[in-house]
Scaffold this motif. Structure first.
Motif, PDB file in Angstrom:
ATOM      1  N   ALA A  58      48.086  19.858  59.106  1.00 43.91           N
ATOM      2  CA  ALA A  58      46.867  19.875  60.160  1.00 43.91           C
ATOM      3  C   ALA A  58      45.333  20.160  59.723  1.00 43.91           C
ATOM      4  N   SER A 106      49.017  14.282  57.002  1.00 40.64           N
ATOM      5  CA  SER A 106      47.629  14.441  56.722  1.00 40.64           C
ATOM      6  C   SER A 106      47.013  13.193  56.396  1.00 40.64           C
ATOM      7  N   ARG A 109      45.801  11.774  59.680  1.00 37.27           N
ATOM      8  CA  ARG A 109      44.737  12.680  60.216  1.00 37.27           C
ATOM      9  C   ARG A 109      43.329  12.340  59.660  1.00 37.27           C
ATOM     10  N   ARG A 112      41.857   9.008  60.581  1.00 34.19           N
ATOM     11  CA  ARG A 112      41.251   9.009  61.892  1.00 34.19           C
ATOM     12  C   ARG A 112      39.919   9.906  61.765  1.00 34.19           C
ATOM     13  N   GLU A 113      39.733  10.969  61.081  1.00 37.21           N
ATOM     14  CA  GLU A 113      38.636  11.689  61.145  1.00 37.21           C
ATOM     15  C   GLU A 113      37.583  10.785  60.280  1.00 37.21           C
TER      16      GLU A 113
END
Length: 367
Positions: A58, A106, A109, A112-113
């Motif tokens: 996360a 990860s 994520r 997307r960041e």
């Protein structure tokens, strides 16, 4: 310009706690391993080790997540050697499976960041088109602006303002497009860009308002809103003649400005409301200009409805008129700094709508 954001001390405290949060997977690993070693084998705390790489996914990149999963795997093997019968191979298989899934999570994520980061860059650039920097003083007129985003991660909305110094006087615009996000910003940009041209060329504000309405109508025809609801905008036009002691206001369905005049507060209500932008064809293009006294020392507050509709936890609206009546004669920057502080305090930092405001003070020409 006073921009949206939290007080700096709070940001520093959050930043300090952020390091602790980012180290939480390591702390969790140490705690689980310590409990597994210190408690009887029957309790089997070691079976919780897969939670550490899952938590790391996360907040960590892929490689550190995999490394932590590897550490957990070796810890589990070591605990199996010290305490036979822990179900080492089943737990190890779980650690491997969770680590692989965590590494993939990860990776997704982070992608997307990165996408969100680029979207925010575009949003910031779009917002700068609408909320361009403005001078704090034009002749004898002092000006300050405030913008607060309803959500810090959004940083974009349909509120807009502009100030230009023309041969007719200082002209101001503030307004609010119905809706949020890039479509609302596009509509706001069309209005602001039209104002930047019309304010210099049109001799009266009625002509300026008609130009704004035409630009809004063209934009909405080219980029129609989703659904059946019409996209419209409220707007307030103000003209402060050079050397004059009056102001002229044309109100297109916008909240009335507040004027601190010689110790008293007055809401500058229009005698007859003018049509909202993009609705003139529907309800008629009959515009009304109201004239009010505006002498040196007077302080004028223009604002969007997000200011008056900011809510406390109990649902009560921000008492803008009462708040303004308590303010002493003060420079525009100090007024909006106090408004910024008190709005965040009243709403506990949770705004339901974007907020824009302009504070204007007339000074003696010699100052």
């Amino acid at each position: 310009m006073i921009e949206s954001g939290r007080p700096r001390p709070r940001l520093r405290r959050r930043h300090g706690r952020g390091w602790l949060v980012r180290l939480s997977p390591v702390i969790l690993t140490v705690v689980i391993a310590g409990l597994a070693y210190a408690t009887p084998p029957e309790v089997a705390f070691s079976r919780l080790l897969p939670a550490a790489p899952a938590l790391a996914a996360a907040m960590w990149p892929v490689l550190p997540t995999v490394l932590l999963g590897t550490v957990c795997l070796f810890l589990m093997i070591g605990l199996g050697i010290v305490f036979p019968g822990l179900g080492t191979w089943w737990t190890s298989a779980g650690i491997i499976a969770v680590t692989v899934a965590a590494a993939y999570g990860s990776h997704v994520r982070l992608q997307r960041e990165r996408t969100l980061f680029h979207v925010r860059l575009v949003a910031d650039a779009a917002q700068q088109v609408v909320l361009s920097p403005m001078p704090r003083r034009l002749g004898s007129v002092e000006i300050e602006s405030l913008y607060l985003a309803a959500a810090a991660e959004a940083r974009i909305g349909g509120d807009f303002y502009e100030v230009v110094d023309t041969r007719f006087g200082v002209r101001l615009l503030i307004g609010d497009v119905r809706g949020k996000g890039l479509p609302a910003v596009g509509a706001a940009a069309a209005i602001v860009n039209s104002f930047r041209e019309a304010a210099y060329g049109e001799a009266d504000m009625v002509s300026v308002a008609r130009r704004l309405d035409a630009s809004s109508t063209r934009y909405n025809a080219a980029f129609p809103p989703e659904g059946s609801m019409e996209r419209f905008a409220t707007a307030l036009l103000v003209e402060i003649p050079h050397g004059g002691r009056r102001i002229e206001i044309l109100n297109c369905g916008h909240p009335p400005p507040l004027l601190l005049h010689r110790g008293g507060l007055r809401a500058l209500e229009p005698t007859t409301p003018s049509p909202l932008l993009n609705l003139a064809e529907l309800i008629g293009d009959h515009y009304t200009i109201d004239t009010f006294d505006f002498v040196p020392g007077d302080l004028l507050l223009l604002y969007t409805d997000g200011v008056a509709e900011a809510r406390a936890r109990d649902g009560g609206f921000f008492p803008l008129v009462a708040w303004m009546s308590r303010q002493p004669p003060t420079p525009p920057h100090e007024l909006l700094t106090a408004l910024h502080r008190d709005l965040l305090r009243y709403s506990k930092g949770r705004l339901d709508d974007d907020i824009a405001a302009l504070a204007v003070r007339l000074c003696e020409p010699s100052q």
